[in-house]
Design a protein around this motif. Structure first.
Motif, mmCIF file in Angstrom:
data_model
loop_
_atom_site.group_PDB
_atom_site.id
_atom_site.type_symbol
_atom_site.label_atom_id
_atom_site.label_comp_id
_atom_site.label_asym_id
_atom_site.label_seq_id
_atom_site.Cartn_x
_atom_site.Cartn_y
_atom_site.Cartn_z
ATOM 1 N N CYS A 116 0.848 -1.193 0.000
ATOM 2 C CA CYS A 116 0.000 0.000 0.000
ATOM 3 C C CYS A 116 0.883 1.243 0.000
ATOM 4 O O CYS A 116 1.864 1.330 0.737
ATOM 5 N N CYS A 119 0.171 3.092 3.820
ATOM 6 C CA CYS A 119 0.706 2.522 5.067
ATOM 7 C C CYS A 119 2.017 1.766 4.860
ATOM 8 O O CYS A 119 2.679 1.403 5.827
ATOM 9 N N SER A 123 -0.853 -5.846 1.844
ATOM 10 C CA SER A 123 -2.271 -6.088 2.100
ATOM 11 C C SER A 123 -3.017 -6.223 0.779
ATOM 12 O O SER A 123 -2.434 -6.089 -0.295
ATOM 13 N N VAL A 125 -4.928 -4.820 -2.032
ATOM 14 C CA VAL A 125 -4.906 -3.452 -2.534
ATOM 15 C C VAL A 125 -5.817 -3.274 -3.742
ATOM 16 O O VAL A 125 -6.261 -4.240 -4.358
ATOM 17 N N ILE A 147 -3.481 1.248 -3.081
ATOM 18 C CA ILE A 147 -3.673 1.466 -1.646
ATOM 19 C C ILE A 147 -4.551 0.344 -1.091
ATOM 20 O O ILE A 147 -5.193 -0.386 -1.847
ATOM 21 N N CYS A 148 -4.586 0.225 0.215
ATOM 22 C CA CYS A 148 -5.399 -0.800 0.871
ATOM 23 C C CYS A 148 -6.865 -0.646 0.484
ATOM 24 O O CYS A 148 -7.369 0.468 0.361
ATOM 25 N N SER A 151 -9.805 0.960 4.465
ATOM 26 C CA SER A 151 -9.097 2.093 5.085
ATOM 27 C C SER A 151 -8.938 1.915 6.592
ATOM 28 O O SER A 151 -8.008 2.473 7.178
ATOM 29 N N THR A 153 -8.139 -0.941 8.110
ATOM 30 C CA THR A 153 -6.919 -1.742 8.229
ATOM 31 C C THR A 153 -5.701 -0.889 7.923
ATOM 32 O O THR A 153 -4.687 -0.951 8.628
ATOM 33 N N CYS A 154 -5.817 -0.069 6.898
ATOM 34 C CA CYS A 154 -4.709 0.807 6.513
ATOM 35 C C CYS A 154 -4.357 1.762 7.662
ATOM 36 O O CYS A 154 -3.190 1.936 7.995
ATOM 37 N N ASN A 155 -5.378 2.361 8.260
ATOM 38 C CA ASN A 155 -5.153 3.271 9.390
ATOM 39 C C ASN A 155 -4.443 2.566 10.540
ATOM 40 O O ASN A 155 -3.565 3.146 11.169
ATOM 41 N N ASN A 157 -2.407 0.170 10.307
ATOM 42 C CA ASN A 157 -1.042 -0.183 9.900
ATOM 43 C C ASN A 157 -0.100 1.012 9.815
ATOM 44 O O ASN A 157 1.108 0.825 9.698
#
Length: 172
Positions: A116, A119, A123, A125, A147-148, A151, A153-155, A157
Motif C-alpha cells: 500500500c 501505510c 495487504s 490493494v 492502496i489498501c 481504510s 486496516t490501513c489506518n 497499519n
C-alpha cells in the motif's frame, strides 16, 4: 536502542515528555509493550473531528455526496478518513498543519495483494486514481497508485504520516 529511535523521532521533547517515554527501557516482553502503549493512549492527538458540513466544503463538486457514518469512527485511531461511495468512487480526507484536505478519485478493487502506498504494508490493494489539472486549459492528468482496500486496516497499519502525505502530494 529503542529509546534512542523514539527520541530521534521527537527531537524537541520537554523533560516531562521524556519522563513519559522513559518506561520504554523496561519493555522486554510483548505484554510489557502492550501495557506501555496502553499508557500512551492518553497522549494521542486525535484526528480532527469531521462533520457532514466539512465534507461538503472539501468536495463541493460532489453533488450526491453521502459521506460515511461519522459516528462510527474512533477519531483517536485515524490518520486519515477514507470511504468508498457508489462502488468505484473513493474519498480521502487528511489533516495537515491543522486543516483538512480532501482528495477523491476512482478506486478499482483487485484480488491481488501488494504494498500500500499509504501505510507501506503488504495487504489486499486496489488502484486509486485521481484526475488533476494539467498544464493546458482543458488538460487533465490521471495519477494514482495502489492502496489498501480497507481504510480501517490501513489506518491501523500506519506508523508514520510520511507515506500518506507523499501519496496525497502525488495526486494534487
Amino acid at each position: 536502542m529503542s529509546q534512542e529511535k523514539v527520541f530521534d523521532l521527537f527531537p524537541s521533547l520537554s523533560e516531562e515528555q521524556k519522563a513519559v517515554l522513559q518506561p520504554l527501557t523496561a519493555v522486554k516482553e510483548p505484554a510489557d509493550a502492550e501495557n506501555f502503549l496502553g499508557q500512551l493512549v492518553a497522549y494521542v492527538v486525535p484526528f480532527q473531528n469531521v462533520t457532514d458540513q466539512h465534507l461538503k466544503k472539501l468536495f463541493p463538486k460532489a453533488k450526491k455526496l453521502k459521506g460515511p457514518k461519522l459516528d462510527t469512527f474512533d477519531f483517536r485511531k485515524l490518520s486519515y478518513l477514507g470511504w468508498i461511495e457508489s462502488s468505484t468512487l473513493m474519498y480521502l480526507v487528511i489533516e495537515r498543519d491543522g486543516r483538512l484536505d480532501g482528495v477523491h478519485g476512482s478506486f478499482n478493487r483487485s484480488a491481488k495483494y501488494g504494498i500500500c502506498s499509504i501505510c507501506n504494508r503488504h495487504s489486499e490493494v486496489g488502484l486509486f486514481t485521481a484526475r488533476t489539472k494539467g498544464s493546458g486549459q482543458d488538460n487533465f492528468i490521471k495519477r494514482g497508485n495502489y492502496i489498501c482496500q480497507d481504510s480501517a486496516t490501513c489506518n491501523s497499519n500506519i506508523d508514520t504520516l510520511e507515506y500518506l502525505h507523499k501519496f496525497v502530494d502525488l495526486l494534487q
